[in-house]
Every structure is written in structure tokens, then in C-alpha cells.
Design an enzyme around this catalytic site. Structure first.
Site: not given
Length: 304
Positions: A176, A225, A295
């Protein structure tokens, strides 16, 4: 520098549009957040570079805004300048086995274009609401694939507006994240895709669409998310096992369908979301001794 002088200087740059005290909630997927002191839409590379040069000389902080799909903007808003790419940054140049895509191009639109052209490799991104540039920076991924696998090169400008070209190996991809030079703004992304029959690519995309519909919430604004998956586990599993589905702070609620989603029930404030994220993190850490990493990025001026 006075507000009027900075506004005048920015307005004098061709290829940009400037607004003062622009509300940011409309530009984020969660639909919350206060105003930007200055909101600049850059439509050309030349205009973007000129704008960044001015801001760097004046020491004005800059926040780049993509599609706002993983951004939580404070109710107090953002000090300095928020920059959003439009115009030529929303264009794509197709190649036989890939594309050079403007950073502001919507990922969802790009997925459908690749399917129509019979180019495989981006199906995993079906349903990801962000821009191509944001997806690159976050190394967005799902269902066993991620941007790292298809990115070949990146065009950008540095914090002073100077052009950069970065090869795949210079991006230092990790889970990520793609590490770029500090302050760099991605302008275009090169993608390597694989020619296949449109029917075959379409079938895989539709299978992913079905999986998302079965597991992810719809009907309420959300980020996607909220937390990164910890090594060897899933954030959603830990949150659900902590009994947190349906936990609510103000208008923000942990989704009852997928525990790693927080939804806006209609009247959420950014502070509600921040407090809910903190409560979820605290409960999971208390029960499982796992520290969840978000995130979602936090932007703006926050209370203590």
C-alpha cells in the site's frame, strides 16, 4: 505574503483556476471536511509547474487532492493550498500493450476502457474509486494483485515544479505504498497490460464485481478499506472478532457488512470518523495486541 497578493499571483498563472475558502466535503468520497484556504485546479503541466514554483518560493504548504477516496479532511479545513489535477491530466494515450494515463483519470473508467480494448491486468481495480495517480501512490490492490505489477514508469513534477521521470525500480513499492521524492506530484503513469480477448477480460472483471457486491457496503459514503491488513491476518477479521460491527460515533459507523469499512450514515463529521477510528484501533490492540495502521490519510487542522 497577504491573501490578496497570493490570490492575484496564482490567478495570473495560465492553465489554473483558483478559489478561496472552497468547501472540500464535495471532493471526498466520505463527504465530510471543512474548506481549503486556497483551492487550485491545474489543467496543464505548465500551469501546475508554475503554481508549485510560486508556492515553494512563498513557503506555502501544499496538499494534492485526487479523487479523495482515502482522505479524511478535518472539519476545520486545510491551511495552505489544495491542488487538484484536471484538464490534460485526465487524458490517456493507448498503446498496443498498455497505456500512458493522466494522474487524474478515474480508475473505474480506466478498468472499463481496458476491458473494451481487450487489455488484461487491471481487472483487480474494478470498484476502486480513486484516481490513477492516487492508486499509484497507495499501490492500490485487491484479490492478489496491485499497481506495482503493471506500472512501468511515472512522470511527475517535484515540489518546485521541475519535471521528473521515474522508472519502476525507482519507486520502492511496498504494501500500500510507492515511495516518491518528497513533495513530488504524479502527472502521468505508464502501464503495461496484456492483450487478450475482450470477453475473457470482461469475465474476470465481472467476477470481481460480484465478489465486491457480496462483501462490501453500498448506499452510504465510505473510504473503502480503512485499515491496512496486518501481516498474516485481515483487519476486517480482527475488527469483527472484537465485536465492533455497528459501533457508531455520531454519524460514522463501522459497517455491519464489512468491518474494515466505516460508512457515513448521513450526518457524520470528520471528528466522528477520527474518534471511531481511534476506538476501533484501541479495542483491537487491547484484544489482540495488534496495532492497526490506517490506509486513510488525515488532512487539515485537527483539535488535540
Amino acid at each position: 505574503m497577504s491573501t490578496d497578493r497570493l490570490t492575484t499571483e496564482l490567478c495570473g498563472i495560465a492553465g489554473v483556476a483558483v478559489r478561496v475558502r472552497e468547501p472540500l466535503a464535495r471532493y471526498t468520497s466520505f463527504k465530510v471536511g471543512g474548506p481549503a484556504d486556497y483551492f487550485v485546479e491545474a489543467n496543464t503541466n505548465r500551469g501546475l509547474s508554475a503554481c508549485l514554483r510560486v508556492l515553494a518560493c512563498r513557503g506555502v504548504p501544499v496538499l494534492l487532492l485526487g479523487n479523495g477516496s482515502n482522505l479524511l479532511v478535518s472539519d476545520r479545513g486545510v491551511r495552505g493550498v489544495v491542488v487538484r489535477l484536471r484538464g490534460e491530466f485526465r487524458r490517456v494515450r493507448w498503446r498496443d500493450a498498455g497505456a500512458d494515463v493522466g494522474a487524474a483519470y478515474a480508475v473505474s473508467r480506466l478498468v472499463r476502457e481496458t476491458v473494451r480494448r481487450g487489455l488484461a491486468g487491471l481487472e483487480f481495480a474494478e470498484g476502486i474509486p480513486g484516481s490513477v495517480g492516487g492508486s499509484l501512490v497507495m499501490n492500490a490492490g485487491a484479490y492478489g494483485s496491485e499497481m506495482e505489477r503493471i506500472v512501468t514508469r511515472v512522470e511527475a513534477v517535484d515540489a518546485c515544479g521541475e519535471p521528473l521521470v521515474l522508472a519502476h525500480e525507482e519507486l520502492s513499492f511496498s504494501y500500500r505504498e510507492a515511495r516518491l521524492p518528497e513533495g513530488a506530484v504524479v502527472t502521468r503513469v505508464g502501464l503495461a497490460l496484456t492483450p487478450e480477448t475482450p470477453d475473457a477480460v470482461d469475465a474476470r472483471m465481472r467476477a470481481i464485481m460480484a465478489r465486491r457486491r457480496e462483501s462490501q457496503p453500498s448506499g452510504h459514503p465510505n473510504f473503502g478499506s480503512v485499515f491496512r491488513n496486518p501481516p498474516g491476518d485481515y483487519a476486517g477479521r480482527l475488527i469483527e472478532a472484537s465485536g465492533l460491527k455497528g459501533l457508531r460515533v455520531g454519524g460514522a459507523e463501522v459497517s455491519r457488512r464489512h468491518a474494515n469499512f466505516i460508512v457515513n450514515r448521513g450526518d457524520a463529521r470528520a471528528e466522528d470518523v477520527r474518534r471511531l477510528i481511534e476506538q476501533v484501533s484501541s479495542r483491537v490492540e487491547s484484544r489482540f495486541s495488534v496495532t492497526l495502521q490506517t490506509e486513510v490519510r488525515f488532512a487539515g487542522e485537527w483539535p488535540p
